[in-house]
Design a protein around this motif. Sequence first.
Motif, PDB file in Angstrom:
ATOM      1  N   LEU A   1      17.077   7.415 -35.745  1.00 29.54           N
ATOM      2  CA  LEU A   1      15.848   7.244 -36.034  1.00 29.54           C
ATOM      3  C   LEU A   1      15.267   8.543 -36.991  1.00 29.54           C
ATOM      4  O   LEU A   1      14.756   8.316 -37.811  1.00 29.54           O
ATOM      5  N   THR A   2      15.633   9.578 -36.395  1.00 27.28           N
ATOM      6  CA  THR A   2      15.435  10.887 -37.009  1.00 27.28           C
ATOM      7  C   THR A   2      16.093  11.081 -38.282  1.00 27.28           C
ATOM      8  O   THR A   2      15.631  11.680 -39.226  1.00 27.28           O
ATOM      9  N   ARG A   3      17.491  10.686 -38.601  1.00 29.83           N
ATOM     10  CA  ARG A   3      18.256  11.002 -39.646  1.00 29.83           C
ATOM     11  C   ARG A   3      18.059  10.062 -40.483  1.00 29.83           C
ATOM     12  O   ARG A   3      18.709  10.255 -41.706  1.00 29.83           O
ATOM     13  N   LEU A   4      17.893   8.747 -40.201  1.00 28.26           N
ATOM     14  CA  LEU A   4      18.124   7.645 -41.074  1.00 28.26           C
ATOM     15  C   LEU A   4      16.737   6.602 -41.085  1.00 28.26           C
ATOM     16  O   LEU A   4      16.325   6.627 -42.283  1.00 28.26           O
ATOM     17  N   ARG A   5      16.161   6.307 -40.187  1.00 28.19           N
ATOM     18  CA  ARG A   5      15.192   5.395 -40.288  1.00 28.19           C
ATOM     19  C   ARG A   5      13.774   5.826 -40.675  1.00 28.19           C
ATOM     20  O   ARG A   5      12.980   5.287 -41.390  1.00 28.19           O
TER      21      ARG A   5
END
Length: 156
Positions: free
Chosen positions: A57-61
Amino acid sequence: RLSIGGEPWRPWMSIVVIAAYLAFFPIAIGMLRGLQAPSAASVELLRSCSAGWWATLTRLRFPAAVPSLIPALRLAAAAAVIGAIVAEISTGTAGGIGRQIIVFSQQATGDSARLYAAVLAAALLGVVLTALVGLVELALRRYSHPPGTGTASEGR
């Protein structure tokens, strides 16, 4: 009488609920569209690196959602201002910009400057909220990249 947490329901609370309701849907749809934007290959790459749900969630989405979120915030700011003004008119709350527009439009034959001042105040409120969205956009600028140019972390 309606009360929440021991506090009685005040007329301005209805205005806040209507403005929040109108702002919620553009933000929710823009964020959902953005969170689903990463390709399956990118998600699979993070899974193969043992990245958990939070890391994905934090690194990609979330970085992929920023380009969809900024226009949604602009739309939500405009919808909230318009919703608050219309809610003030319909609830009969005294002292709000929407109520002032109604009162001064009924008295426009005598002094139209007050009507224009209320309309300009509403426009100024919209400009201020748009400027706040612009500040959010500046804070999230590192995540805003055109599609097809790679990830936001390339070159760092």
